[in-house]
Structures are given as structure tokens and as C-alpha cells.
Motif scaffolding. Sequence first.
Motif, short mmCIF file in Angstrom:
data_model
loop_
_atom_site.label_atom_id
_atom_site.label_comp_id
_atom_site.label_asym_id
_atom_site.label_seq_id
_atom_site.Cartn_x
_atom_site.Cartn_y
_atom_site.Cartn_z
N VAL A 22 49.79 31.56 38.14
CA VAL A 22 50.35 30.21 38.18
C VAL A 22 49.30 29.32 38.84
O VAL A 22 49.13 29.33 40.06
N ASP A 23 48.60 28.55 38.02
CA ASP A 23 47.51 27.73 38.54
C ASP A 23 47.98 26.75 39.60
O ASP A 23 47.25 26.45 40.56
N ALA A 24 49.21 26.26 39.46
CA ALA A 24 49.71 25.23 40.38
C ALA A 24 49.90 25.73 41.81
O ALA A 24 50.10 24.93 42.72
N THR A 25 49.85 27.04 42.02
CA THR A 25 49.94 27.56 43.40
C THR A 25 48.69 27.23 44.20
O THR A 25 48.73 27.27 45.44
N GLY A 26 47.58 26.95 43.52
CA GLY A 26 46.32 26.75 44.22
C GLY A 26 45.64 28.02 44.63
O GLY A 26 44.63 27.99 45.35
N LEU A 27 46.15 29.16 44.18
CA LEU A 27 45.60 30.46 44.58
C LEU A 27 44.78 31.13 43.49
O LEU A 27 44.39 32.29 43.63
N VAL A 28 44.52 30.40 42.40
CA VAL A 28 43.78 31.01 41.29
C VAL A 28 42.41 30.35 41.21
O VAL A 28 41.53 30.63 42.01
N TRP A 29 42.23 29.40 40.30
CA TRP A 29 40.89 28.84 40.07
C TRP A 29 40.46 27.89 41.18
O TRP A 29 39.26 27.76 41.46
N ASP A 30 41.39 27.20 41.82
CA ASP A 30 41.02 26.25 42.88
C ASP A 30 40.24 26.92 44.00
O ASP A 30 39.40 26.29 44.66
N VAL A 31 40.52 28.22 44.23
CA VAL A 31 39.83 28.95 45.31
C VAL A 31 38.98 30.08 44.73
O VAL A 31 38.61 31.02 45.45
N ALA A 32 38.71 29.98 43.41
CA ALA A 32 37.85 30.95 42.72
C ALA A 32 38.39 32.37 42.81
O ALA A 32 37.62 33.33 42.80
N ASP A 33 39.72 32.50 42.88
CA ASP A 33 40.36 33.81 43.00
C ASP A 33 39.67 34.67 44.05
O ASP A 33 39.28 35.82 43.82
N ALA A 34 39.52 34.09 45.23
CA ALA A 34 38.75 34.71 46.31
C ALA A 34 39.38 36.00 46.79
O ALA A 34 40.61 36.16 46.76
N ASP A 35 38.55 36.93 47.27
CA ASP A 35 39.05 38.13 47.92
C ASP A 35 39.62 37.78 49.29
O ASP A 35 39.03 36.99 50.04
N CYS A 36 40.77 38.37 49.61
CA CYS A 36 41.46 38.15 50.89
C CYS A 36 41.77 39.50 51.49
O CYS A 36 42.18 40.43 50.79
N ARG A 37 41.62 39.62 52.80
CA ARG A 37 41.76 40.93 53.45
C ARG A 37 43.20 41.23 53.85
O ARG A 37 43.85 40.44 54.56
#
Length: 463
Positions: A67-82
Motif C-alpha cells: 500500500v503505497d499510501a502508508t509511506g512504507l514502500v517507495w517513499d522510503v525505498a523499502d528500507a531494511d529495518c531491524r
Amino acid sequence: MHFADLQEADAFLAAHPGVQSFELFIIDPCGVPRGKLLRREELRAVYREGRPLPSSILGLTIRGEDVDATGLVWDVADADCRAFPLPGSLRLQTWRATPTAQLQVSMHPQLGLPASIADPRHVLARQVERLKADGYHPVMAAELEFYLLDQARDAEGRPQPARQANGLRPQAPQVYGVLELEQLAPFLDDLYAACAAQGLPARTAISEYAPGQVEITLEHRADALQAMDEAVRYKRLVRGVAQRHGYQACFMAKPFGELAGSGLHMHVSLADAQGHNLFASEVDELLGAPPSGAAARLRQAIGGLLATLEEGLAVFCPNANSFRRFQANSYAPLARSWGVNNRTVSLRVPGGPAASRHIEHRICGADANPYLAAALLLAGLHRGLREELDPGAPIEGNGYAQAREVLPTDWLSALRGLQASSWAREALGEDFQRIYLAIKQEEYRQFMAEVGEQDWRWYLGHA
């Protein structure tokens, strides 16, 4: 946020030399476990350094779509999170054919950014800490109802109750039937053994109010976060054990239109720092006027839950199917109501000795995310205590017949109510509320755009 230390992993590896695979999972906002299957040699690194997971893992629909509108996909480059392991979650999955263990992880508050703002476990942890800051320690338990279905559909393509040990398919509700439990003995024996292996406090089993419907209670825990950790692991376990027996465990809120729905009943009380029940009161004290002490606290907590019920409905009932459960005389509540020893209301105060006094929250479907449901439940009762809200008179007798303020029974109204609620925004956190709504609004759009069998049956030759 407290994570497990390396000693837990080393002790498990030493005790289980034959286990080569480890299922690592996190619970997403929809309540779905998502993760990876690790090999034995990878486990210690997860405890030392955490495991990188993509930010998008907590921004998915229930179908697993970005869901792109979450801001957790392309906006943050699908970054790795620990993400790091939760204490006590490293356990055997006894239902797997190959020796396999599991560990549950949660996003690190800092190293897990940006995904950590969407971790539902953090939402509950914040509410627990807010209550503790005011001297309240929430005690909670979960009751989950589910259906055991065949993995094969019937001749019309519909799900169907699984055959019992005698080879027959149940046809009648047979609520509280002991014969029905006997017929499920092989499944129940394995389920209780798996719960024991995972440290889950499974207790009473009940044949519920539909063919193939079962409920197993989990014991109250003095740590609300632990209680909900156990609830999400229990759902995962039930599905696994059911599959081993050739069944499908179904936690839909309303899998069959003509049969009972499945609920997630949340039990809650508050204790002081010494563990004394702050709701402990006799029933006549609770109903007396004016109430004081523990009875007054309990009534105020109920007042807060009633005042916030509609604003949290999109969390308590998170899917389109959730709202099919709300039908009169169905043991699912329809209105903002409370009562003592009354199963026709939304908020039930069970009978019993004063020391056991608590609230049973009966709104949630079995499809609700336990972390989020518990978080809004605790936020609601906390508001009632802070504002000393009066719940009004309890319902006596049939609550369905007395329902005056009926709850919204459609998904879109519930989503709009959540979006407009400043209380929910504060309780969930502004970022989480935005992400959750983005996910559910996308699901709503997709659901309403899908044309299916009911449309054809109703309109194909008539509209």
C-alpha cells in the motif's frame, strides 16, 4: 521495549540439536504473521544484531499487497529495518513434520525505523505504560472462537465443517456438547500438547454454537502485553495443528451467513502494584447508588469503553466480513450497552466472587488484531477513569430487544469514524492511525470493486 538476550538462543540450540529450521515472524497491522524461514546457523545473529526486514512488511493489505499510501514502500525505498526477538518466543512448532522452531520479533524503536511506527505491538506497549504511570496494571485474557473446516470445499464450492473422528460431518450446533469434544479428541490432544510446548496457557475447550465451531480459553495474565503475545501465537498454533489433521482453522468473523459468528472476547481488569484487583466489588455495590471505591472505578472504566466504542470499531471489526457478525439474537452485540452476567450486551461484567470482577469486551470479531484491539480497549477504559464517565444503567434482560443506539454495521462508516476520531489518533499514534487507515481504505476499495457470485445471483437477470 525489552528484547531477548543471546543466552536464550544458546540454551535452545543446546537443548535441541536436531532443529535446523526457525520460522521468524512479526505481526503486521492486519494481524497477519509475516517473516522468513531461517537456518540454524543464522539464529544467533538475530539475537545479537537483529534481523533486517523490509519496511513494506508492515504496510501490506490482508492479501499481502503493498500500500503505497502508508509511506512504507517507495517513499522510503523499502528500507531494511531491524527487528529483534521477543523473550520467551523461541519455541518448538510441534505440528511441523520436520523439526522446526519459531521466534516472534518486533521492530526496534530506533533501529526499526521507519517500520517501527507501524508495529502494532508498540501501540499496545504504549497504552500499558500510560496506565502504569497512573498506578494501573492491566490484567487481560483472550477468548478466541474458530471453525474447523475441511480443506476441501463442498459440491457448490463452499467451505464446510470438517468430518469428526466418526467420519460424520456435524450438522447441528450442539452447543456445549461433550460428544462433539470427544470426536475432536485427536485434534484437541495435539493442540494442548503444542500449547504446552510453547508455554501457552490453554484451558477450557467448548463446543460452540455452530457445527464445527470451537472455543478454547486462555488464562488471565498480569502482563497485558504477554496476554496478547500469547493470543497471536495461539492463533498461529491452531492453524498449524489443524493443518496437520487435514483441517483448516477459520478465524473469519462470519464464515457462514446462517451460522454463528466467531468472536474475540477480551477480558480485562486493573490491578495495583501489589496485584490487588482494583475492580473487586460485589454486584450489589456495582449496581448501588452512588457507587464508590472499586465499584466506581469499574463503572467509570465501562463508561470510557462505551464512549469510545464507535470510534474504535474499525479496529475491533477490521474487515468487510466483520460486520456480517452483527445480527440480533446471535450472541454478537448490536448496541453500546453493558450489563451484569448478560450475554446480550457489548460489555459484560461476569458474575462470581468479588476478587474476580472484570469486564468482558464482546465487540471484536475473531479476525481482529489482538494487539490493536487491546490497545484501544485499554485507552477507552483509561479515558473513563480519567474523566470519571458514567456508563448509565445496566441492561437487564434481552439487550437485543432494548437496543436504542445501534452500532454502525458497515465497514465504510467504521473507517470514517476512526479517521475523524482525535481520541483514536492519540491512542494509536498519529502515524499508526494514518498507516492503518491507508491499508484498510485500500482494502475497502478493492473489496467494493470485486464482482462476485452474489452480484450475479441478485442482479444478472433482473437489474
